[in-house]
Design a protein around this motif. Sequence first.
Motif, PDB file in Angstrom:
ATOM      1  N   HIS A 149      -4.593   8.744  -2.813  1.00 50.84           N
ATOM      2  CA  HIS A 149      -3.567   7.957  -3.505  1.00 50.84           C
ATOM      3  C   HIS A 149      -3.084   8.754  -4.712  1.00 50.84           C
ATOM      4  N   ASN A 157       4.326   1.849   1.652  1.00 52.44           N
ATOM      5  CA  ASN A 157       4.411   1.312   3.005  1.00 52.44           C
ATOM      6  C   ASN A 157       5.227   0.020   3.007  1.00 52.44           C
ATOM      7  N   THR A 169       0.848  -1.190   0.000  1.00 54.61           N
ATOM      8  CA  THR A 169       0.000   0.000   0.000  1.00 54.61           C
ATOM      9  C   THR A 169       0.885   1.242   0.000  1.00 54.61           C
ATOM     10  N   ASN A 178       1.570   5.432   1.268  1.00 58.08           N
ATOM     11  CA  ASN A 178       1.312   6.527   2.198  1.00 58.08           C
ATOM     12  C   ASN A 178       1.298   7.835   1.403  1.00 58.08           C
ATOM     13  N   HIS A 219      -5.990   0.168   0.935  1.00 55.76           N
ATOM     14  CA  HIS A 219      -5.883   0.036   2.395  1.00 55.76           C
ATOM     15  C   HIS A 219      -6.035  -1.423   2.827  1.00 55.76           C
ATOM     16  N   THR A 273      -2.126   6.020   7.809  1.00 53.63           N
ATOM     17  CA  THR A 273      -0.944   5.713   7.015  1.00 53.63           C
ATOM     18  C   THR A 273      -1.315   5.333   5.588  1.00 53.63           C
ATOM     19  N   GLU A 274      -2.391   4.580   5.439  1.00 50.05           N
ATOM     20  CA  GLU A 274      -2.760   4.094   4.111  1.00 50.05           C
ATOM     21  C   GLU A 274      -3.675   5.037   3.335  1.00 50.05           C
ATOM     22  N   SER A 275      -4.322   5.970   4.019  1.00 52.46           N
ATOM     23  CA  SER A 275      -5.297   6.833   3.339  1.00 52.46           C
ATOM     24  C   SER A 275      -4.865   8.285   3.212  1.00 52.46           C
TER      25      SER A 275
END
Length: 528
Positions: A336, A31, A22, A24, A188, A89-91
Amino acid sequence: MITGKNYIGSQLKGNGDKTYRTFNPQLNIENLWEFTEATHEEIEEAVTLADQAFKIYKNCSGQEKASFLNAIADEILAIGDPLLEMYCTESGLPRGRAEGERGRTIFQLRSFADMLTVGSWVEATLDTAIPERQPLPKEDLRKMLVPIGPIVVFGSSNFPFAFSTAGGDTASALAAGCPVIVKSHSMHIGTGEMVASAVIKAAKKTNMPEGVFSNLIGSGVVLGASLVKHPLVKAVGFTGSIKGGRALFNLASQRPEPIPVFAEMGSINPVVILPNALENESQKWASTYAGSITLGTGQFCTNPGLLLAIKGENLNNFATQLAEEVEKITPSCMLHPSIKADYDVGKETIKSQKGVDTVVEYKGEIAANYASQTILTVDGKTFLENPTLSHEVFGPFSILVQCDDEVQLVSIISQLDGQLTGTIISEDSEIGNYINVIDSLQNRVGRLIFNGVPTGVEVCPSMIHGGPYPASSDSRFTAVGIHAVKRWVRPFSFQNWPDKLLPLELQNENPLGISRLVNTIQTSLPIL
């Protein structure tokens, strides 16, 4: 806490050779975690387990299913800060948004649990026999809603909690009595795995059948197509683009046994601002809509992407005030790099159309993956003649259409595709003079708002989150609120069936004490 594997029921498996990471968007780096795509064998195992689980789970009592949903909520909360940190962290979304969306997800789960505890949602309808009726006796008929089977849920990009792994589609399907296989969203996957672990723990604690829930990793095209075409899958829930939703719909309709795809796809959510409101409260509405258009970097399916008003000096003043308010707002991060790229392409495509002018575009320096909020304007005739101008631009974007008069305003509304929401900004004394506008807008949307903003979807029984195609694939259903459960059930009748063999909801004594329609009378009393 992250394994990078698929949950095939309660088992973690990752035997494939294709992996993902994924991203960041705040730091603009990948990530660290690596996730393994589900193999064909793992997909087959998950669906087979779900089919086997259905034979047991469909007969679980409302209270048993309610305990399961409440346990899911408890386990999600028990993960605590690590889940919120993974979400951010992912979004790229802020901590406050993560906390709010987690709260909404918990509320959704508990709302369905409450619905199951009450039990009347099955719409039990009983018409008792009249054997002496002439010329023909009347048969005993009893009807209720029953679950349809394993459901595939596609997680959405913009709601990593509320419309994803344990979000509204999953919660409503589990409430209906249907096992769920989640296709985790690629943006995510780590958040999805952590939530999936909570669902699995809850299933074990409440003695749910193995396979009642699985969480799979993979590309949208390969994994998604395999799941939708599988003969044991009975329906699909999807939140995303028109292109993606339509592709799934086409696949599902081409099966030997077609299945429903309940897809929430695209919407520009038209806002009509009537003349008196522009004259007397334009500053208020300029500030309000600057905030709504840029909220969450515009990454909501209910973002107000189209503003409609009648030409005049008051509209010119509003445009100026809107530009000033938008310029005050600091840009924010998109989900993203690919979403940011799509936003830029969509924005520039509309900017390049003939007759389109810029009201405001943020020109300050911004970080990577941050979006420059933009408002464009065009006259009504040009908008009517160019379908490109009504395309959704996912992000902090809106187009202000300057209509010649009410007749042109109605023509524009009538030409629009189906939408999730429509809004009318008006003074109380004014709106009654625009019945044609109201009627036209009602015909194109699922929810009509008066003097408010479309951003913000209340989770309650009266909410409709859906609308005419392509806002959703079936405007008869909502994706939000307890009535979302109706997507995963079908009506079923018993004729002249022995009372003791009937479901408890349909037995004479009404042992569950639910509200039922008995011989056209709504009652919770037993049949004597």
